[in-house]
Design an enzyme around this catalytic site. Structure first.
Site, PDB file in Angstrom:
ATOM      1  N   GLU A 168       0.837  -1.200   0.000  1.00 31.23           N
ATOM      2  CA  GLU A 168       0.000   0.000   0.000  1.00 31.23           C
ATOM      3  C   GLU A 168       0.870   1.248   0.000  1.00 31.23           C
ATOM      4  O   GLU A 168       2.054   1.194   0.321  1.00 31.23           O
ATOM      5  CB  GLU A 168      -0.885   0.024   1.267  1.00 31.23           C
ATOM      6  CG  GLU A 168      -1.859  -1.132   1.323  1.00 31.23           C
ATOM      7  CD  GLU A 168      -2.629  -1.174   2.639  1.00 31.23           C
ATOM      8  OE1 GLU A 168      -2.724  -0.129   3.320  1.00 31.23           O
ATOM      9  OE2 GLU A 168      -3.106  -2.267   2.982  1.00 31.23           O
ATOM     10  N   LYS A 217       2.210   4.549   1.640  1.00 34.24           N
ATOM     11  CA  LYS A 217       2.293   5.066   3.008  1.00 34.24           C
ATOM     12  C   LYS A 217       1.893   6.527   2.943  1.00 34.24           C
ATOM     13  O   LYS A 217       2.656   7.396   2.506  1.00 34.24           O
ATOM     14  CB  LYS A 217       3.697   4.906   3.586  1.00 34.24           C
ATOM     15  CG  LYS A 217       3.734   5.303   5.046  1.00 34.24           C
ATOM     16  CD  LYS A 217       4.965   4.783   5.752  1.00 34.24           C
ATOM     17  CE  LYS A 217       4.872   4.943   7.250  1.00 34.24           C
ATOM     18  NZ  LYS A 217       4.538   6.257   7.714  1.00 34.24           N
ATOM     19  N   ASP A 237       1.073  10.212   3.832  1.00 34.78           N
ATOM     20  CA  ASP A 237       1.753  11.094   4.775  1.00 34.78           C
ATOM     21  C   ASP A 237       0.773  12.094   5.390  1.00 34.78           C
ATOM     22  O   ASP A 237       0.752  13.264   5.054  1.00 34.78           O
ATOM     23  CB  ASP A 237       2.884  11.835   4.047  1.00 34.78           C
ATOM     24  CG  ASP A 237       3.819  12.522   5.017  1.00 34.78           C
ATOM     25  OD1 ASP A 237       3.695  12.281   6.234  1.00 34.78           O
ATOM     26  OD2 ASP A 237       4.668  13.301   4.559  1.00 34.78           O
ATOM     27  N   TYR A 258      -8.586   8.210   3.884  1.00 36.31           N
ATOM     28  CA  TYR A 258      -8.369   6.967   3.161  1.00 36.31           C
ATOM     29  C   TYR A 258      -8.234   5.840   4.182  1.00 36.31           C
ATOM     30  O   TYR A 258      -7.387   5.917   5.077  1.00 36.31           O
ATOM     31  CB  TYR A 258      -7.111   7.045   2.290  1.00 36.31           C
ATOM     32  CG  TYR A 258      -7.217   8.162   1.286  1.00 36.31           C
ATOM     33  CD1 TYR A 258      -7.903   7.973   0.087  1.00 36.31           C
ATOM     34  CD2 TYR A 258      -6.691   9.415   1.567  1.00 36.31           C
ATOM     35  CE1 TYR A 258      -8.048   9.011  -0.816  1.00 36.31           C
ATOM     36  CE2 TYR A 258      -6.828  10.465   0.666  1.00 36.31           C
ATOM     37  CZ  TYR A 258      -7.506  10.251  -0.520  1.00 36.31           C
ATOM     38  OH  TYR A 258      -7.654  11.282  -1.401  1.00 36.31           O
ATOM     39  N   LYS A 276      10.394   3.124   3.611  1.00 32.57           N
ATOM     40  CA  LYS A 276      10.356   4.587   3.528  1.00 32.57           C
ATOM     41  C   LYS A 276      11.187   5.124   2.370  1.00 32.57           C
ATOM     42  O   LYS A 276      12.208   4.551   2.012  1.00 32.57           O
ATOM     43  CB  LYS A 276      10.915   5.196   4.836  1.00 32.57           C
ATOM     44  CG  LYS A 276      10.082   4.866   6.078  1.00 32.57           C
ATOM     45  CD  LYS A 276       8.897   5.784   6.244  1.00 32.57           C
ATOM     46  CE  LYS A 276       9.237   7.053   6.957  1.00 32.57           C
ATOM     47  NZ  LYS A 276       9.306   6.999   8.369  1.00 32.57           N
ATOM     48  N   CYS A 333      19.957  48.053  -5.831  1.00 31.34           N
ATOM     49  CA  CYS A 333      19.649  46.881  -6.656  1.00 31.34           C
ATOM     50  C   CYS A 333      20.938  46.187  -7.113  1.00 31.34           C
ATOM     51  O   CYS A 333      21.835  46.848  -7.637  1.00 31.34           O
ATOM     52  CB  CYS A 333      18.840  47.337  -7.863  1.00 31.34           C
ATOM     53  SG  CYS A 333      18.631  46.062  -9.098  1.00 31.34           S
ATOM     54  N   CYS A 391      21.097  46.952 -11.162  1.00 30.99           N
ATOM     55  CA  CYS A 391      21.243  48.273 -11.790  1.00 30.99           C
ATOM     56  C   CYS A 391      21.674  49.354 -10.805  1.00 30.99           C
ATOM     57  O   CYS A 391      21.832  50.504 -11.202  1.00 30.99           O
ATOM     58  CB  CYS A 391      19.942  48.677 -12.465  1.00 30.99           C
ATOM     59  SG  CYS A 391      18.669  49.196 -11.298  1.00 30.99           S
ATOM     60  N   CYS A 395      13.190  47.015  -6.592  1.00 30.23           N
ATOM     61  CA  CYS A 395      14.181  47.891  -7.208  1.00 30.23           C
ATOM     62  C   CYS A 395      13.406  49.055  -7.817  1.00 30.23           C
ATOM     63  O   CYS A 395      12.392  48.851  -8.493  1.00 30.23           O
ATOM     64  CB  CYS A 395      14.915  47.126  -8.296  1.00 30.23           C
ATOM     65  SG  CYS A 395      15.715  48.221  -9.472  1.00 30.23           S
ATOM     66  N   CYS A 402      16.299  49.083 -15.187  1.00 29.05           N
ATOM     67  CA  CYS A 402      16.936  47.905 -14.612  1.00 29.05           C
ATOM     68  C   CYS A 402      16.855  46.773 -15.633  1.00 29.05           C
ATOM     69  O   CYS A 402      15.761  46.387 -16.047  1.00 29.05           O
ATOM     70  CB  CYS A 402      16.202  47.514 -13.333  1.00 29.05           C
ATOM     71  SG  CYS A 402      16.892  46.059 -12.561  1.00 29.05           S
TER      72      CYS A 402
HETATM   73  S1  IVH Z   1      -1.057   0.254   8.705  1.00 29.00           S
HETATM   74  C1  IVH Z   1      -0.200  -1.809  12.830  1.00 29.00           C
HETATM   75  N1  IVH Z   1      -1.166   1.367   6.323  1.00 29.00           N
HETATM   76  O1  IVH Z   1       2.015   4.875   9.127  1.00 29.00           O
HETATM   77  C2  IVH Z   1       0.035  -1.068  11.578  1.00 29.00           C
HETATM   78  N2  IVH Z   1      -0.303   2.654   8.113  1.00 29.00           N
HETATM   79  O2  IVH Z   1       4.074   3.974  11.329  1.00 29.00           O
HETATM   80  C3  IVH Z   1      -0.941  -0.010  11.349  1.00 29.00           C
HETATM   81  N3  IVH Z   1       0.325   4.934   7.480  1.00 29.00           N
HETATM   82  O3  IVH Z   1       0.657   5.916  12.099  1.00 29.00           O
HETATM   83  C4  IVH Z   1      -0.617   0.919  10.261  1.00 29.00           C
HETATM   84  N4  IVH Z   1      -0.246   4.784   5.360  1.00 29.00           N
HETATM   85  O4  IVH Z   1      -0.469   6.792  10.091  1.00 29.00           O
HETATM   86  C5  IVH Z   1      -0.823   1.533   7.609  1.00 29.00           C
HETATM   87  N5  IVH Z   1      -1.364   2.212   4.151  1.00 29.00           N
HETATM   88  C6  IVH Z   1      -1.025   2.381   5.447  1.00 29.00           C
HETATM   89  C7  IVH Z   1      -0.497   3.591   5.931  1.00 29.00           C
HETATM   90  C8  IVH Z   1      -0.149   3.686   7.270  1.00 29.00           C
HETATM   91  C9  IVH Z   1       0.234   5.576   6.309  1.00 29.00           C
HETATM   92  C10 IVH Z   1       0.866   5.524   8.710  1.00 29.00           C
HETATM   93  C11 IVH Z   1      -0.075   5.474   9.874  1.00 29.00           C
HETATM   94  C12 IVH Z   1       0.716   5.028  11.064  1.00 29.00           C
HETATM   95  C13 IVH Z   1       2.101   4.958  10.518  1.00 29.00           C
HETATM   96  C14 IVH Z   1       2.776   3.722  11.039  1.00 29.00           C
END
Ligand code: IVH
Length: 674
Positions: free
Chosen positions: A114, A116, A118, A226, A317, A411, A414, A429, A435
């Site tokens: 999936e 991650k 942010d 999400y 990451k 400036c 110029c 300026c 200029c």
């Molecule tokens: S699963 C027990 N899936 O990552 C595991 N976490 O360090 C539960 N996060 O605080 C997390 N995208 O905010 C999961 N597709 C995803 C995620 C996700 C972002 C974040 C989440 C959590 C942190 C874990």
């Protein structure tokens, strides 16, 4: 009406609205028109106003935000919100896979991969399909009750609808709240226009919005949710895998991240990672890596947890997004409009996949706020495709005898004095057309289609001509015919192109007063204002002789613009340029005497797509009737013409109670004046 009858009616409306909301926000496939949606919405609102005591907690009217809180209450998570281990490269990823395989001998392992996301993790509790609570992650054991704010998130279901699946009695869903990039950029743009504080990145913007005690503020922020996991479900959902769970969640009305994979090997996980690194900038949301989860729920159970982290999942990451480096110098650049901007030259540093060696410091105010000095160690932050910025200065690493940065007095290009009017954040300026940094832009503007319309005098020409010192200012354009021999020395410019250019210049001498005024590039004078000035003053001499009061009375000219116009026509070097342009033979017919224009002084906005004409044409038609056509809706807007797919401007107009015309109404309206 009887309570049960009212409630039944409310419930029916809520259900229909939820269905259409889901189609609109989650599926991106509206099932009814905005106007039809509004009708249903207003009907519900009307009912709720009549019977406030029976307002349903999952009503979409609550999405605009209820009462403000004085503080958030603390909630204990029944199922703790754990964190994830990290890996940063393929070796570490392989080691994770090895640990998994060792605990699952002779079993086939599939991985659910999936994005991650942010943002901020939250937990949502639904009882009998109705959202009853939203809680922040907090420290994982306890979080804060942010139900009111969570309810305002557009794509989050307040009420679950089981499209072919039974709605559980109790469901706790975990997922991430984010601000999609487009919404973030818009929010910051608006804040900038209003001179308000901007957010450093979408994550901070989302966090700041969720932390608002006043849900109306959260409601005004473009947040999205999400889903990525199920913490509890009663009765048990009977699902077997992570990937099935995600699909199941979508059937209950949740949105999941835009990408997700199910793969058979750790090598394939690596391939996903490489692919998504490439695609990262084009995703609608910020991500900081991927999350790899063992797909089978049975296997997850077998693997269990190690202290606070699941053994069945890890985060892969992206390389660090913030890095330390040193400010080697702070230089001042003059932009096209004369704004003098500080730029930090950095010891090159690798951040978020690219090497950063320059970063804008915006203005002297920002330099003083950060107190950044030459020689300082700073943190440079970069999110996805967002421009890198200096986020923090580390005074503990500051070299001795460093000095605070001052705005330069003159400036760098110029040598004219740099000015910063009181109350303004930006320094400029004062050299104007003298200029050379501003000259290029002044020339580009002068020759543009909507100004003097000198086709063919493109950037390549302009640069070569500046290089040959043939363009001191815009008036020199009309002396170029005296330098044919030199023009022919320019690489790739044959006799024919030189002749074409000179012809185009000659033709441009016959123009219109408003084009000429616009071409001068007076600060604050766009096309519309130039037209208003031409109409009002009727001749260049009258405009040049106008006093401040007369200028301020011109439609579309505010007090500040009036001063800019006045100053422009009272600066010696500008008068000289105008004199030379007139001597070169630039001329125009006297504008038609102003007729009474039906929309005089009114501010209109055109938004969305019109089927019968482009927005430019609609704008011109309105201007011909005397209207001012603006790009943004405010309380001063008289009317909004909304075509297909009209978005936030239409919403704002409706919020402010401003008249809105659809395309048919607009066509009928202008037809009466033809
Ligand atoms: S699963 C027990 N899936 O990552 C595991 N976490 O360090 C539960 N996060 O605080 C997390 N995208 O905010 C999961 N597709 C995803 C995620 C996700 C972002 C974040 C989440 C959590 C942190 C874990």
């Amino acid at each position: 009406m009887k309570q049960e009858h009212v409630v039944a009616q409310m419930r029916q409306l809520i259900q229909i609205l939820a269905k259409h909301n889901h189609a609109y926000y989650v599926m991106d496939n509206p099932s009814i028109s905005d106007a039809e949606y509004d009708q249903l919405f207003h009907q519900l609102k009307h009912l709720e106003e009549q019977y406030p005591e029976w307002v349903q907690s999952d009503s979409p009217t609550q999405k605009v935000g209820g009462e403000a809180l004085t503080k958030f209450t603390t909630v204990i998570h029944t199922v703790p919100m754990l964190s994830l281990g990290n890996v940063f490269n393929f070796q570490e990823l392989e080691a994770f896979d090895k640990r998994v395989q060792e605990r699952l001998p002779n079993q086939k392992v599939q991985y659910d991969v999936e994005l991650k996301l942010d943002g901020l993790a939250i937990s949502l509790l639904y009882e009998h399909g109705v959202l009853v609570r939203g809680v922040t992650r907090g420290d994982g054991e306890t979080g804060e009750d942010i139900t009111q704010n969570v309810k305002t998130i557009r794509n989050l279901p307040l009420h679950l609808f089981g499209a072919g699946v039974a709605v559980p009695e109790l469901l706790e869903v975990r997922g991430e709240v984010l601000m999609p990039k487009s919404g973030f950029e818009k929010l910051n743009r608006l804040a900038e226009e209003k001179g308000e504080k901007t957010f450093a990145n979408p994550r901070n913007a989302a966090a700041g919005s969720l932390r608002q005690l006043d849900p109306k503020i959260a409601a005004s922020r473009p947040l999205a949710f999400y889903a990525y996991g199920i913490a509890q479900c009663q009765p048990h959902h009977g699902l077997n895998s992570m990937s099935e769970s995600l699909h199941w969640l979508t059937r209950l009305g949740f949105e999941i991240a835009e990408r997700q994979w199910l793969v058979d090997s750790i090598e394939e996980v690596e391939q996903c990672y490489q692919d998504i690194m490439q695609e990262r900038a084009s995703l609608s949301v910020e991500i900081d890596g991927m999350v790899i989860k063992v797909d089978s729920l049975q296997q997850q159970k077998q693997l269990g947890f190690l202290s606070r982290e699941p053994r069945w999942a890890t985060a892969y990451k992206f390389p660090a997004q913030a890095a330390l480096t040193i400010v080697e110098n702070i230089e001042w650049q003059v932009g096209r409009t004369g704004i003098v901007t500080p730029v930090a030259r950095l010891k090159p540093v690798f951040v978020g996949g690219v090497t950063v060696s320059n970063v804008t410091l915006h203005n002297i105010g920002e330099i003083h706020r950060l107190d950044v000095r030459i020689g300082d160690t700073v943190s440079v932050y970069r999110t996805g495709d967002v421009i890198p910025k200096v986020e923090k200065v580390w005074p503990e690493f500051r070299p001795e005898h460093s000095a605070m940065v001052q705005l330069p007095a003159t400036c760098p290009v110029c040598d004219s004095p740099v000015v910063m009017p009181e109350g303004e954040a930006l320094a400029r300026c004062s050299g104007g057309l003298y200029c050379s940094a501003q000259r290029i832009e002044a020339i580009r503007h002068f020759v543009a289609r909507k100004a003097m319309d000198i086709e063919g005098l493109g950037d390549r020409w302009v640069e070569s001509l500046l290089h040959l010192n043939l363009l001191g200012n815009v008036a020199d354009i009309y002396q170029l015919h005296q330098h044919q021999a030199q023009l022919l020395t320019i690489e790739k410019m044959g006799e024919k192109s030189v002749q074409n250019l000179l012809n185009a210049i000659e033709q441009s001498k016959e123009t219109q007063l408003h084009r000429f005024i616009y071409a001068l590039g007076i600060r604050g004078v766009g096309e519309t204002t130039a037209k208003m000035l031409a109409n009002t003053f009727q001749s260049l001499d009258a405009l040049m002789a106008a006093d401040l009061e007369q200028l301020k009375k011109t439609p579309d000219v505010g007090d500040i613009t009036a001063e800019w116009i006045y100053d422009f026509f009272h600066a010696e070097h500008n008068l000289e340029v105008i004199q030379r342009l007139r001597e070169a033979g630039i001329h125009w017919e006297a504008p038609q005497a102003p007729t009474r224009q039906p929309l005089n002084g009114e501010s209109w906005v055109v938004t969305g797509t019109l089927a019968s004409m482009g927005r430019d044409e609609a704008t011109q038609r309105l201007q011909a009737l005397g209207a001012r056509v603006s790009g943004s809706v405010s309380s001063k807007t008289k009317c909004v013409v909304a075509g297909e797919k009209a978005g936030s401007k239409l919403d704002k107009a409706e919020k402010l109670g401003i008249t809105v015309m659809n395309e048919d109404q607009f066509l009928q309206f202008i037809a009466q004046y033809q």
